[in-house]
Write an enzyme that holds these catalytic residues in place. Sequence first.
Site, PDB file in Angstrom:
ATOM      1  N   LYS A  88       0.851  -1.212  -0.224  1.00  0.00           N
ATOM      2  CA  LYS A  88       0.046   0.057   0.163  1.00  0.00           C
ATOM      3  C   LYS A  88       1.094   1.072  -0.301  1.00  0.00           C
ATOM      4  O   LYS A  88       1.849   1.499   0.488  1.00  0.00           O
ATOM      5  CB  LYS A  88      -1.468  -0.308   0.994  1.00  0.00           C
ATOM      6  CG  LYS A  88      -2.236   1.077   1.537  1.00  0.00           C
ATOM      7  CD  LYS A  88      -3.172   0.395   2.133  1.00  0.00           C
ATOM      8  CE  LYS A  88      -4.083   1.978   2.730  1.00  0.00           C
ATOM      9  NZ  LYS A  88      -4.738   1.772   3.842  1.00  0.00           N
ATOM     10  N   SER A 139      -9.873   2.025   2.283  1.00  0.00           N
ATOM     11  CA  SER A 139      -9.248   2.235   1.753  1.00  0.00           C
ATOM     12  C   SER A 139      -7.733   1.911   1.419  1.00  0.00           C
ATOM     13  O   SER A 139      -6.835   2.651   0.594  1.00  0.00           O
ATOM     14  CB  SER A 139      -8.012   2.990   3.029  1.00  0.00           C
ATOM     15  OG  SER A 139      -7.295   2.910   3.867  1.00  0.00           O
ATOM     16  N   SER A 168     -10.169  -0.329   6.596  1.00  0.00           N
ATOM     17  CA  SER A 168      -9.477  -0.984   5.379  1.00  0.00           C
ATOM     18  C   SER A 168      -8.605  -1.705   4.584  1.00  0.00           C
ATOM     19  O   SER A 168      -8.593  -1.449   3.293  1.00  0.00           O
ATOM     20  CB  SER A 168      -8.420   0.521   5.612  1.00  0.00           C
ATOM     21  OG  SER A 168      -9.272   1.869   6.139  1.00  0.00           O
TER      22      SER A 168
END
Length: 520
Positions: free
Chosen positions: A132, A214, A238
């Site tokens: 990420k 996210s 997330s």
Amino acid sequence: MPSSLYRQVDDQNRLVSLESQAIFGYDTMKINEIGKDKKPLQKEHLLKLQQHAWIEATIDELQAGMEQGMLTSEQLVQLYLGRIQTHDQQGVMLHSIVELNPDAVSDAAALDQERKLQGPRGVMHGIPVLLKDNIYTADRTRTSAGSWLLSDFYASKDALLVSKLREAGAVILGKTNMTEWAAFMSRQMPHGFSARGGQTLNPYGPGTIPIGGSSSGSAAAVAANLTSVAIGTETSGSIICPSSFNAIVGIKPTTGLVSCDGLILASLTQDTAGPMARTVRDAAIVLGVMVGGGLADPEWENHDYTQYLNREGLGGFTIGVVMDDYAKLDSSKQQLLNQAVADLRELGALVVEVPSIHSPDLQWTFEVVLQQFKWNMDALLAALPTSYPVHSLKELIAYNEQQADKAMLFGQDVLIDSEKTNLTPEEYLKAMEKDTYLARKIGVDQAMEVHQLDVLLFPETSGYRVAAKSGYPILSVPAGFVANSPMGIHLLGKAYSEPVLLRVAYEFEQATMHRVPPVL
């Protein structure tokens, strides 16, 4: 499972076979003809490789292929790079990846040579991993948390979890898109959107099926077979929500089990990184590599979580279904959850109903996380080189206004709310105590004690808030499809109960095998 998805799997296998011919020089659909002078693979591994032509292969199967000379890490990286170009940068344009590591191919080649000379370091040797975009890497990829401001920021060191992955032999393939600033930019911003990476799409229904939270880029990339595994981070939902929407396995570990050193944090008390994978075993393997260096007991350092994965049934396990979340589902989703419960009972588990895990009239506080985000942002931005025009959250808000056409497409109300938050020490501690009381004492702890539970089960996107506030682990595992849209179930336990969650998830996964790859 929708019959159309079954039919589409064969089409995808034929496409992958053509991709593999171009990259490897042979047809992986005829993989049993390769390496006949080598010790043969186990039958079930060979069958899986034939059916899925590498891209759906597990970490263990990829290792078996590399050990038998049927595949190299360099070839695997090239295969993923080809798929990324075809499906992420062109075609449906998933926008799951914001940047590729320019050294991934050479890193993989070096690991192949090391394998020949010294043997593999372990089960992660040569396995490609995506990270990420809020996880630091001291390489030629940037770390921006999706923001326009940091779109050219290079970290000076690896996050600790990245160092551990590299030491285990993993190949860092690149960075995945994410909701900008981990969804602390604007309440109007769609999940999976960032100023740097644009809008990530769900490979099961680009533009029609939600992408989740996210860590959406990591989820979409794993689901679409653009990597072997990926790492996400979670403040509240997330990892878990994108995993559910993308038919993959995601683990939000106990807070502190994985070090947050080298992460761009939103919350000091809730944030953690976790693995995202296509199978429970792959997720368990990666978790074992990541663990350590945090606040957890050192006994979990380099822990082998795969030892808890077996097919002995779930006799003796008690699982509680949270009914107030069940009641919020429509009838088709309730039917899917009913089937999941029936499957768990068939495996031997005692499944009971839990009305609720806390009093519905008590509310979570958001001020604590806003305050923590402000502290984290001020510290992050203050440490930027003097060449950057921003060194505080207040200055970031002004910068975004000046660059509104690029940096503020959906506003920045959450940034503004965070900047306005100024809790006194007494207010902060009181709010923290309230969250802990709600989430633990009269939440998870009370429910598990009253009902004598091993695991709490939540449907779809539920359960992540109490997991976030309590710091307890939660795991998402595919449970099927509703109108071609994936849906997972979430398993939550008390602190450091990852072995229990993995055991239950593995039994359920192996008995049901709900994952079907998307057709792109």
